[in-house]
Design a protein around this motif. Structure first.
Motif, mmCIF file in Angstrom:
data_model
loop_
_atom_site.group_PDB
_atom_site.id
_atom_site.type_symbol
_atom_site.label_atom_id
_atom_site.label_comp_id
_atom_site.label_asym_id
_atom_site.label_seq_id
_atom_site.Cartn_x
_atom_site.Cartn_y
_atom_site.Cartn_z
ATOM 1 N N SER A 175 0.816 -1.216 0.000
ATOM 2 C CA SER A 175 0.000 0.000 0.000
ATOM 3 C C SER A 175 0.850 1.266 0.000
ATOM 4 C CB SER A 175 -0.940 0.010 1.218
ATOM 5 O OG SER A 175 -0.201 -0.029 2.422
ATOM 6 N N TYR A 176 2.174 1.107 -0.113
ATOM 7 C CA TYR A 176 3.083 2.259 -0.113
ATOM 8 C C TYR A 176 2.788 3.179 -1.288
ATOM 9 C CZ TYR A 176 7.373 4.816 -1.143
ATOM 10 O OH TYR A 176 8.276 5.793 -1.450
ATOM 11 N N CYS A 177 2.758 4.468 -1.000
ATOM 12 C CA CYS A 177 2.512 5.462 -2.040
ATOM 13 C C CYS A 177 3.104 6.785 -1.579
ATOM 14 C CB CYS A 177 1.012 5.614 -2.290
ATOM 15 S SG CYS A 177 0.574 6.958 -3.411
ATOM 16 N N ALA A 178 3.878 7.431 -2.412
ATOM 17 C CA ALA A 178 4.487 8.713 -2.042
ATOM 18 C C ALA A 178 3.525 9.849 -2.364
ATOM 19 C CB ALA A 178 5.801 8.907 -2.795
ATOM 20 N N LEU A 179 3.208 10.682 -1.364
ATOM 21 C CA LEU A 179 2.310 11.817 -1.565
ATOM 22 C C LEU A 179 3.039 12.924 -2.323
ATOM 23 C CD1 LEU A 179 0.286 12.270 1.753
ATOM 24 C CD2 LEU A 179 -0.394 11.154 -0.357
ATOM 25 N N SER A 180 2.502 13.277 -3.477
ATOM 26 C CA SER A 180 3.089 14.315 -4.315
ATOM 27 C C SER A 180 2.391 15.640 -4.054
ATOM 28 C CB SER A 180 2.922 13.934 -5.785
ATOM 29 O OG SER A 180 1.530 13.870 -6.109
ATOM 30 N N ALA A 181 2.892 16.707 -4.670
ATOM 31 C CA ALA A 181 2.276 18.024 -4.528
ATOM 32 C C ALA A 181 0.832 17.994 -5.016
ATOM 33 C CB ALA A 181 3.083 19.063 -5.306
ATOM 34 N N GLU A 182 0.605 17.318 -6.135
ATOM 35 C CA GLU A 182 -0.759 17.221 -6.682
ATOM 36 C C GLU A 182 -1.711 16.570 -5.678
ATOM 37 O OE1 GLU A 182 -3.120 15.232 -10.497
ATOM 38 O OE2 GLU A 182 -0.955 14.962 -10.255
ATOM 39 N N MET A 183 -1.241 15.533 -4.991
ATOM 40 C CA MET A 183 -2.068 14.851 -4.006
ATOM 41 C C MET A 183 -2.267 15.701 -2.755
ATOM 42 S SD MET A 183 -0.315 11.091 -4.477
ATOM 43 C CE MET A 183 -1.475 10.142 -3.493
ATOM 44 N N LEU A 184 -1.213 16.355 -2.300
ATOM 45 C CA LEU A 184 -1.297 17.180 -1.091
ATOM 46 C C LEU A 184 -2.276 18.333 -1.276
ATOM 47 C CD1 LEU A 184 2.501 17.286 -0.211
ATOM 48 C CD2 LEU A 184 0.721 16.205 1.181
ATOM 49 N N LYS A 185 -2.355 18.890 -2.478
ATOM 50 C CA LYS A 185 -3.247 20.009 -2.739
ATOM 51 C C LYS A 185 -4.715 19.602 -2.700
ATOM 52 C CE LYS A 185 0.057 22.697 -5.485
ATOM 53 N NZ LYS A 185 0.401 23.191 -6.838
ATOM 54 N N LYS A 186 -4.982 18.308 -2.775
ATOM 55 C CA LYS A 186 -6.364 17.824 -2.705
ATOM 56 C C LYS A 186 -6.864 17.708 -1.265
ATOM 57 C CE LYS A 186 -6.042 15.216 -7.029
ATOM 58 N NZ LYS A 186 -6.032 13.874 -7.666
ATOM 59 N N MET A 187 -5.957 17.801 -0.299
ATOM 60 C CA MET A 187 -6.364 17.695 1.096
ATOM 61 C C MET A 187 -7.070 18.967 1.549
ATOM 62 S SD MET A 187 -3.093 15.733 2.850
ATOM 63 C CE MET A 187 -3.969 15.547 4.412
ATOM 64 N N LYS A 188 -7.951 18.822 2.543
ATOM 65 C CA LYS A 188 -8.691 19.957 3.090
ATOM 66 C C LYS A 188 -7.736 21.014 3.646
ATOM 67 C CE LYS A 188 -12.736 17.440 4.879
ATOM 68 N NZ LYS A 188 -13.493 17.147 6.122
ATOM 69 N N ASN A 189 -8.150 22.261 3.569
ATOM 70 C CA ASN A 189 -7.423 23.300 4.284
ATOM 71 C C ASN A 189 -7.517 23.031 5.787
ATOM 72 O OD1 ASN A 189 -6.255 25.060 2.424
ATOM 73 N ND2 ASN A 189 -8.210 26.040 1.998
#
Length: 273
Positions: A175-189
């Motif tokens: 289940s390993y997955c590196a969080l990228s900038a694109e993914m991080l920007k999808k998180m709630k403020n």
């Protein structure tokens, strides 16, 4: 004497402790050669399937990982880590929600800090691995009444809905997955990102970039790509990032070193050197 191969990146103090207290000939190598693998009687680390193909049949494996991940008998420290990881994540969540340091700072000024209008009951906590650590965290959080979801990996729904996203996978976990900038920007403020597993599970450069660009995130990081984190790394200077000193998955911790000593000693008694 046993040939003991250590593939974890241990501190100098930990290496000196093992060589002084555990009988055997030690080799410390995070990327062992074929010859080192074939000559080892004991491996301390998390070998890949390909590396195991190069080892002896009667090798002893001592690991921080889950023992069922390996097709050879393994002595696992994972059960102890389950408690430690869930405790650390719970402490990180509580600090994030109630901001205890703010109260401490206010008390030093002889002032009353305003109570924050926040509650775990309104939060969605997502743990991105269906394992023992996640289920232990669920038990810890039941008393607070928040919604806890366990997911096998990270998808858009998890990123967009999580108030707290917990990562604790190791690099060899499916289940390993590196969080990228694109993914991080999808998180709630205002969401909280927690990582106490593989340091590479979060792209640190992307995290710094996203935070500098004004995306409002908090992060509690126990594992970084390079340990220890260099003093000039920008993560140190970000107010929204809390760094802890490899509290959970630490191959140099005194408790794991003690586990290694006892395990190697027991194996020596059972099978001889």
């Amino acid at each position: 004497m046993k040939n003991i191969l250590v593939t974890y990146d241990m501190t100098r103090g930990a290496r000196e402790h093992l060589t002084a207290n555990v009988p055997g000939t030690f080799t410390f190598h995070t990327r062992p050669t074929k010859n080192e693998l074939q000559s080892a009687d004991v491996i301390i680390g998390e070998p890949s399937a390909g590396e195991l193909d190069e080892t002896k049949q009667n090798i002893t494996l001592i690991t921080l990982d889950r023992k069922e991940n390996y097709r050879i008998p393994a002595f696992s420290f994972y059960d102890h880590l389950t408690e430690r990881a869930s405790d650390w994540m719970l402490a990180s969540i509580l600090e994030h929600v109630f901001r205890f340091p703010e109260y401490i700072a206010a008390q030093k000024q002889c002032d009353w800090a305003p109570l924050l209008d926040s509650s775990l009951r309104n939060m969605v906590v997502i743990s991105a691995a269906d394992d023992q650590i996640s289920h232990t965290l669920v038990d810890r959080l039941k008393v607070f009444g928040c919604e806890v979801r366990i997911v096998p990996g990270i998808d858009d729904n998890a990123l967009r809905s999580a108030d707290v996203l917990c990562l604790h996978v190791l690099a060899n976990d499916p289940s390993y997955c590196a969080l990228s900038a694109e993914m991080l920007k999808k998180m709630k403020n205002g969401a909280l990102l927690i990582n106490c597993g593989c340091g590479a599970a979060v792209n640190e450069d992307d995290l710094v970039s996203v935070l500098h660009d004004g995306h409002y995130l908090h992060a509690c990081i126990d594992q970084t790509q390079v340990m220890p984190l260099p003093r000039n790394h920008p993560l140190w200077s970000l107010d929204s990032v809390r760094l802890t000193p490899q509290t959970v998955f630490n191959p140099s911790s005194p408790s794991f070193l003690s586990f290694i000593e006892k395990t190697v000693s027991q194996e020596s008694l059972n099978h001889g050197c």
